[in-house]
Design a protein around this motif. Structure first.
Motif, PDB file in Angstrom:
ATOM      1  N   GLN A   3       0.832  -1.208   0.000  1.00 53.12           N
ATOM      2  CA  GLN A   3       0.000   0.000   0.000  1.00 53.12           C
ATOM      3  C   GLN A   3       0.864   1.254   0.000  1.00 53.12           C
ATOM      4  O   GLN A   3       0.552   2.219  -0.690  1.00 53.12           O
ATOM      5  N   ASP A   4       1.948   1.248   0.790  1.00 52.15           N
ATOM      6  CA  ASP A   4       2.857   2.390   0.817  1.00 52.15           C
ATOM      7  C   ASP A   4       3.504   2.606  -0.543  1.00 52.15           C
ATOM      8  O   ASP A   4       3.623   3.737  -1.021  1.00 52.15           O
ATOM      9  N   THR A   6       2.344   1.578  -3.483  1.00 54.53           N
ATOM     10  CA  THR A   6       1.298   2.008  -4.417  1.00 54.53           C
ATOM     11  C   THR A   6       1.005   3.494  -4.247  1.00 54.53           C
ATOM     12  O   THR A   6       0.903   4.238  -5.223  1.00 54.53           O
ATOM     13  N   SER A   7       0.908   3.940  -3.016  1.00 57.42           N
ATOM     14  CA  SER A   7       0.649   5.349  -2.736  1.00 57.42           C
ATOM     15  C   SER A   7       1.808   6.217  -3.227  1.00 57.42           C
ATOM     16  O   SER A   7       1.587   7.285  -3.806  1.00 57.42           O
ATOM     17  N   SER A   8       3.032   5.749  -3.028  1.00 57.64           N
ATOM     18  CA  SER A   8       4.206   6.506  -3.478  1.00 57.64           C
ATOM     19  C   SER A   8       4.235   6.627  -4.996  1.00 57.64           C
ATOM     20  O   SER A   8       4.540   7.698  -5.537  1.00 57.64           O
ATOM     21  N   ASP A  11       1.686   9.132  -6.108  1.00 54.18           N
ATOM     22  CA  ASP A  11       2.189  10.491  -5.869  1.00 54.18           C
ATOM     23  C   ASP A  11       3.169  10.916  -6.957  1.00 54.18           C
ATOM     24  O   ASP A  11       3.127  12.047  -7.444  1.00 54.18           O
ATOM     25  N   GLU A  29      -7.188   3.364  -8.352  1.00 57.29           N
ATOM     26  CA  GLU A  29      -6.611   2.263  -7.582  1.00 57.29           C
ATOM     27  C   GLU A  29      -6.152   1.153  -8.522  1.00 57.29           C
ATOM     28  O   GLU A  29      -6.772   0.934  -9.556  1.00 57.29           O
TER      29      GLU A  29
END
Length: 96
Positions: A3-4, A6-8, A11, A29
Motif C-alpha cells: 500500500q505504501d 502504491t501510494s508513493s 504520488d 486504484e
C-alpha cells in the motif's frame, strides 16, 4: 508495504504530470477498470524487479494521451502523430 509503495507511485505519477503538463492527474486504484471502453486506450508499462516484482502501468484514454502529447511537444492535436503519442506516453512512464 505494498500500500505504501502504491501510494508513493501514485504520488510520483501526479507530480510528474503536474511538472510536465501543469495539470492535476487523478490516479485510480490498481486493478480498477475504467467505466468507459478500454479499446481506445494507450498504455505505458515498466517492469519492476528486486524485492518487489511487478509492473507499473500508466493507462490512458487516447484522447487524454493526445492532449498530453500536444502539451509536451507543443503541437496542435491534429499535428500529433500516433508515433508522437506512443513516444510521449513511453517517456512519461519512464520518468515515473
Amino acid at each position: 508495504m505494498i500500500q505504501d509503495l502504491t501510494s508513493s507511485i501514485a504520488d510520483v505519477v501526479q507530480q510528474t504530470v503536474l511538472m510536465m503538463l501543469g495539470v492535476d492527474a487523478d490516479v485510480e486504484e490498481p486493478g480498477d477498470t475504467p467505466k468507459r471502453a478500454t479499446h481506445f486506450q494507450v498504455s505505458g508499462i515498466v517492469g519492476v524487479t528486486g524485492s518487489i516484482k511487478g509492473n507499473i502501468v500508466i493507462n490512458l484514454p487516447i484522447d487524454v494521451a493526445r492532449v498530453m502529447t500536444g502539451l509536451i511537444i507543443r503541437k496542435e492535436l491534429e499535428q500529433c502523430t500516433e508515433r508522437d503519442v506512443t513516444d510521449c506516453v513511453g517517456e512519461l512512464t519512464n520518468i515515473v
